[in-house]
Design an enzyme around this catalytic site. Structure first.
Site, PDB file in Angstrom:
ATOM      1  N   TYR A   8      -2.183   3.835  -4.561  1.00 50.61           N
ATOM      2  CA  TYR A   8      -2.460   5.271  -4.564  1.00 50.61           C
ATOM      3  C   TYR A   8      -1.157   6.075  -4.591  1.00 50.61           C
ATOM      4  O   TYR A   8      -1.194   7.286  -4.827  1.00 50.61           O
ATOM      5  CB  TYR A   8      -3.258   5.692  -3.324  1.00 50.61           C
ATOM      6  CG  TYR A   8      -4.629   5.082  -3.179  1.00 50.61           C
ATOM      7  CD1 TYR A   8      -5.224   4.340  -4.209  1.00 50.61           C
ATOM      8  CD2 TYR A   8      -5.345   5.222  -1.995  1.00 50.61           C
ATOM      9  CE1 TYR A   8      -6.480   3.775  -4.046  1.00 50.61           C
ATOM     10  CE2 TYR A   8      -6.607   4.667  -1.832  1.00 50.61           C
ATOM     11  CZ  TYR A   8      -7.160   3.935  -2.855  1.00 50.61           C
ATOM     12  OH  TYR A   8      -8.408   3.374  -2.679  1.00 50.61           O
ATOM     13  N   GLY A  65     -14.188   7.169   7.735  1.00 49.46           N
ATOM     14  CA  GLY A  65     -12.766   7.446   7.601  1.00 49.46           C
ATOM     15  C   GLY A  65     -12.503   8.399   6.454  1.00 49.46           C
ATOM     16  O   GLY A  65     -13.382   8.675   5.631  1.00 49.46           O
TER      17      GLY A  65
END
Length: 292
Positions: free
Chosen positions: A50, A18
């Site tokens: 994030y 990914g």
């Protein structure tokens, strides 16, 4: 050789490779996700902490790929641990991502100083799984001891434990614990980067073993490392915002390493993390709020 899936312990399949977006600036994240999906990736890994879930969601919408084809993974931050807090954390992430269902939802850190909150948050994940709001649940950065405790106090064994793992830090004890419980090992920082060991900087891009294997297979050292992850049966989530590097990292499905070559890379292990100890994170120091 094709883009391989891995099957999680609840029967859900997930693309093994990914795109990770850790430390991807928000203004770069959307284009990176679009580039990855248009290259062929079908797995995107992000996290509430994030602070780029909105941009990941925008990338999902902009790419010429149906949402149903993409495996979307995110993580709850420690400030949203606790049962009700974790349910709300899910709502925040789903809203930012623009999705009704998250494919894989993880607890980002173990939070040993408040492990009761960790347990409560995981029970919220179990509820979300039962309600069909998520397809699979798991943890990140949990030690063998923490896994044993969590599994002993909850009902559903995590599908994934996402941990730091690369050729210089192969984590055999943590991998063995994951294997014991039927948990998939997923690797953050799968391409080690510059690395200091015993006062000396090690660089995987000039590491002789990786360079020589790259010459044999006409691949870069980064591609050799990613193939090593796949040949071990791990999931890997390399991060990049550069389209050419995103494409390079995906071009690892036309060869496989031999058992001896895999062992030669295993032998690079230093046993040294070179990163922050996950158990050192506390609510007092790292419990920053995740915005709505």
């Amino acid at each position: 050789m094709t883009y391989p899936p891995v099957t999680l312990n609840n029967g859900v399949t997930m693309p093994a490779l990914g795109l990770g977006v850790y430390q991807s600036k928000p203004e770069e994240t959307t284009d990176a996700v679009v580039a990855a999906l248009n290259t062929g990736y079908r797995h995107i890994d992000t996290a509430a902490a994030y602070f780029n879930e909105i941009e990941v969601g925008e990338g999902l919408r902009r790419a010429d790929v149906d949402r149903a084809e993409v495996f979307v993974e995110t993580k709850l931050w420690i400030s949203d641990y606790g049962y009700d807090e974790a349910l709300h954390g899910f709502e925040k992430s789903a809203r930012k991502l623009g999705v009704d269902q998250i494919d894989l939802l993880l607890l980002h850190q173990p939070l040993p100083t408040h492990f009761d909150k960790t347990i409560a948050a995981y029970k919220a994940l179990e509820t979300l799984l039962a309600d069909g709001r998520v397809r699979a649940i798991g943890v990140s950065n949990q030690s063998p001891e923490e896994l044993d405790r969590l599994i002993g106090e909850t009902s559903i064994v995590p599908a994934v434990n996402q941990i730091q793992l690369h050729p210089y830090y192969t984590q055999p004890e943590w991998r063995a614990a994951n294997d014991k419980h039927g948990i998939l090992t997923q690797c953050w920082s799968p391409i080690a980067g510059a690395y200091t060991y015993n006062g000396n900087e090690k660089n995987p891009f000039t590491e002789p073993v990786l360079v020589q294997l790259g010459e044999k297979y006409a691949k870069t050292p980064a591609q050799i490392m990613l193939r090593w992850h796949l040949d071990h049966g791990f999931s890997a989530i390399p991060k990049s915002v550069k389209p050419e590097r995103i494409r390079e990292n995906f071009d690892v499905f036309d060869f496989a390493l031999t058992p001896d070559e895999i062992a030669s890379i295993d032998a690079l292990d230093t046993g040294v993390s070179g990163s922050i100890d996950p158990d050192s994170l506390t609510l007092e120091d790292h419990g920053w709020p995740i915005p709505e």
